[in-house]
Design a protein around this motif. Structure first.
Motif, mmCIF file in Angstrom:
data_model
loop_
_atom_site.group_PDB
_atom_site.id
_atom_site.type_symbol
_atom_site.label_atom_id
_atom_site.label_comp_id
_atom_site.label_asym_id
_atom_site.label_seq_id
_atom_site.Cartn_x
_atom_site.Cartn_y
_atom_site.Cartn_z
ATOM 1 N N ARG A 120 68.559 -8.289 7.407
ATOM 2 C CA ARG A 120 68.595 -7.449 6.201
ATOM 3 C C ARG A 120 68.008 -8.221 5.000
ATOM 4 N N ARG A 121 68.389 -9.505 4.932
ATOM 5 C CA ARG A 121 67.898 -10.347 3.833
ATOM 6 C C ARG A 121 66.361 -10.464 3.900
ATOM 7 N N GLN A 122 65.833 -10.618 5.151
ATOM 8 C CA GLN A 122 64.379 -10.747 5.316
ATOM 9 C C GLN A 122 63.658 -9.478 4.868
ATOM 10 N N ILE A 123 64.270 -8.315 5.190
ATOM 11 C CA ILE A 123 63.646 -7.045 4.785
ATOM 12 C C ILE A 123 63.592 -6.951 3.262
ATOM 13 N N LEU A 124 64.697 -7.325 2.612
ATOM 14 C CA LEU A 124 64.740 -7.272 1.140
ATOM 15 C C LEU A 124 63.753 -8.269 0.536
ATOM 16 N N GLN A 125 63.622 -9.416 1.183
ATOM 17 C CA GLN A 125 62.676 -10.433 0.726
ATOM 18 C C GLN A 125 61.240 -9.885 0.778
ATOM 19 N N MET A 126 60.909 -9.211 1.909
ATOM 20 C CA MET A 126 59.565 -8.637 2.052
ATOM 21 C C MET A 126 59.327 -7.559 1.007
ATOM 22 N N LEU A 127 60.409 -6.821 0.680
ATOM 23 C CA LEU A 127 60.287 -5.758 -0.327
ATOM 24 C C LEU A 127 60.001 -6.370 -1.701
ATOM 25 N N THR A 128 60.729 -7.455 -2.030
ATOM 26 C CA THR A 128 60.514 -8.077 -3.351
ATOM 27 C C THR A 128 59.142 -8.740 -3.430
ATOM 28 N N GLU A 129 58.644 -9.210 -2.293
ATOM 29 C CA GLU A 129 57.318 -9.840 -2.284
ATOM 30 C C GLU A 129 56.199 -8.803 -2.243
ATOM 31 N N GLY A 130 56.576 -7.527 -2.116
ATOM 32 C CA GLY A 130 55.586 -6.458 -2.120
ATOM 33 C C GLY A 130 54.875 -6.280 -0.791
ATOM 34 N N LYS A 131 55.407 -6.911 0.261
ATOM 35 C CA LYS A 131 54.756 -6.792 1.577
ATOM 36 C C LYS A 131 55.025 -5.423 2.199
ATOM 37 N N ILE A 132 56.131 -4.823 1.856
ATOM 38 C CA ILE A 132 56.450 -3.485 2.361
ATOM 39 C C ILE A 132 56.912 -2.612 1.198
ATOM 40 N N THR A 133 56.812 -1.295 1.418
ATOM 41 C CA THR A 133 57.236 -0.365 0.363
ATOM 42 C C THR A 133 58.743 -0.117 0.483
ATOM 43 N N ALA A 134 59.293 0.541 -0.519
ATOM 44 C CA ALA A 134 60.739 0.843 -0.514
ATOM 45 C C ALA A 134 61.096 1.760 0.670
ATOM 46 N N ASP A 135 60.176 2.724 0.954
ATOM 47 C CA ASP A 135 60.429 3.639 2.084
ATOM 48 C C ASP A 135 60.493 2.874 3.402
ATOM 49 N N GLU A 136 59.532 1.944 3.553
ATOM 50 C CA GLU A 136 59.508 1.161 4.803
ATOM 51 C C GLU A 136 60.770 0.308 4.930
ATOM 52 N N ALA A 137 61.178 -0.259 3.803
ATOM 53 C CA ALA A 137 62.398 -1.084 3.819
ATOM 54 C C ALA A 137 63.605 -0.251 4.216
ATOM 55 N N GLU A 138 63.669 0.969 3.699
ATOM 56 C CA GLU A 138 64.790 1.855 4.017
ATOM 57 C C GLU A 138 64.804 2.184 5.517
ATOM 58 N N ARG A 139 63.592 2.481 6.033
ATOM 59 C CA ARG A 139 63.503 2.811 7.464
ATOM 60 C C ARG A 139 63.935 1.626 8.328
ATOM 61 N N LEU A 140 63.494 0.417 7.926
ATOM 62 C CA LEU A 140 63.853 -0.779 8.707
ATOM 63 C C LEU A 140 65.369 -1.022 8.682
ATOM 64 N N ILE A 141 65.956 -0.826 7.502
ATOM 65 C CA ILE A 141 67.411 -1.045 7.394
ATOM 66 C C ILE A 141 68.173 -0.001 8.213
ATOM 67 N N ASP A 142 67.653 1.260 8.178
ATOM 68 C CA ASP A 142 68.270 2.313 9.009
ATOM 69 C C ASP A 142 68.195 1.942 10.486
ATOM 70 N N ALA A 143 67.012 1.411 10.874
ATOM 71 C CA ALA A 143 66.832 1.028 12.283
ATOM 72 C C ALA A 143 67.802 -0.084 12.664
ATOM 73 N N LEU A 144 68.017 -1.028 11.731
ATOM 74 C CA LEU A 144 68.972 -2.115 11.997
ATOM 75 C C LEU A 144 70.380 -1.562 12.194
ATOM 76 N N ASP A 145 70.731 -0.586 11.338
ATOM 77 C CA ASP A 145 72.078 -0.008 11.420
ATOM 78 C C ASP A 145 72.302 0.687 12.750
ATOM 79 N N THR A 146 71.246 1.402 13.229
ATOM 80 C CA THR A 146 71.432 2.131 14.494
ATOM 81 C C THR A 146 71.423 1.181 15.682
ATOM 82 N N ASP A 147 70.679 0.054 15.544
ATOM 83 C CA ASP A 147 70.636 -0.905 16.660
ATOM 84 C C ASP A 147 71.951 -1.634 16.840
ATOM 85 N N GLN A 148 72.636 -1.900 15.698
ATOM 86 C CA GLN A 148 73.866 -2.683 15.787
ATOM 87 C C GLN A 148 75.016 -1.815 16.266
#
Lengths: 145, 85
Positions: A5-33
């Motif tokens: 989760r921290r890595q996803i937020l880091q990528m978001l702050t660095e501008g490597k991914i958009t907010a939508d992509e970050a949300e999707r990745l976090i959702d995917a993490l939640d469903t995987d766990q």
């Protein structure tokens, strides 16, 4: 907060991914766990060992020799697993014939696609199976114990 | 592996009967026939293209999983029970 989760937020702050992509990745993490409480709850007691089928039908009396009919079948779940493994030994030509007969009967299932691991998972999930059929003249119960 | 098979039955207006079948002694007595059955099974496996090792393992697993199986049937005063322990 976990590392992914921290890595996803880091990528978001660095501008490597958009907010939508970050949300999707976090959702995917939640469903995987897995949710430990939800999964542990049914396993807290002893795991069921048997599949039981009880059928009760008829209202006659024992005196006239025409009493109710009762069928009670108890099958170890381990026996179902062993049967599933045995079924995986079927030769391809037998599976082809079985598929043809199933299609003819209106059940278009390809048995070759049925992997032993999938069927075993299905048997595992039978633990929580409960079926009750109540009818004025009969009663059917299928459950694990 | 199953140790004891119990059969119980009751006919209309009749007595109850119970038969206990000890599996191991019966297997020992029938071992010559079992050997023939295994050989016939191996030939059948070869004819139908089934792995004999896999079939033997599967049959063994099935046999070992049998204990605990129970089938009861009651119809009026007729009853029958088969239990594998």
């Amino acid at each position: 907060m976990n590392e992914q989760r921290r890595q996803i937020l880091q990528m978001l702050t660095e501008g490597k991914i958009t907010a939508d992509e970050a949300e999707r990745l976090i959702d995917a993490l939640d469903t995987d766990q897995p949710e430990p409480r939800a999964l542990d709850a049914p396993r807290s007691g002893s795991r069921p060992k048997y599949l039981r089928v009880v059928v009760e039908a008829g209202q006659g009396t024992e005196a006239d020799g025409d009493g109710p009919t009762r069928i009670n079948v108890r099958v170890p779940l381990q026996l179902l697993r062993a049967g599933v493994r045995l079924a995986s030994l079927l030769p391809p030509q037998a599976i082809t014939k079985a598929n043809a007969e199933l299609s003819k009967a209106g059940v278009p299932i390809d048995l070759a696609q049925l992997k032993p691991a999938d069927v075993e998972e299905l048997v595992d999930q039978l633990d929580e199976l409960t079926i009750d059929v109540d009818d004025p003249d009969s009663k059917v119960q299928v459950f694990c114990e | 592996m199953p140790q004891l098979v119990t059969l119980r039955w009751r006919r209309p207006g009749g007595r109850r009967h119970t038969v206990h079948i000890p599996v191991l002694p019966v297997l020992v007595v029938l071992s010559p026939l079992l050997l023939l059955a295994v050989l016939a099974g191996l030939v059948a496996c070869r004819i139908f293209g089934i792995s004999p090792g896999g079939a033997l393992r599967g049959a063994g697993r099935l046999l070992w999983a049998l204990p605990g199986t129970q089938v009861e049937f009651h119809d009026g005063s007729t009853a029958m029970t088969v239990a594998v322990n």
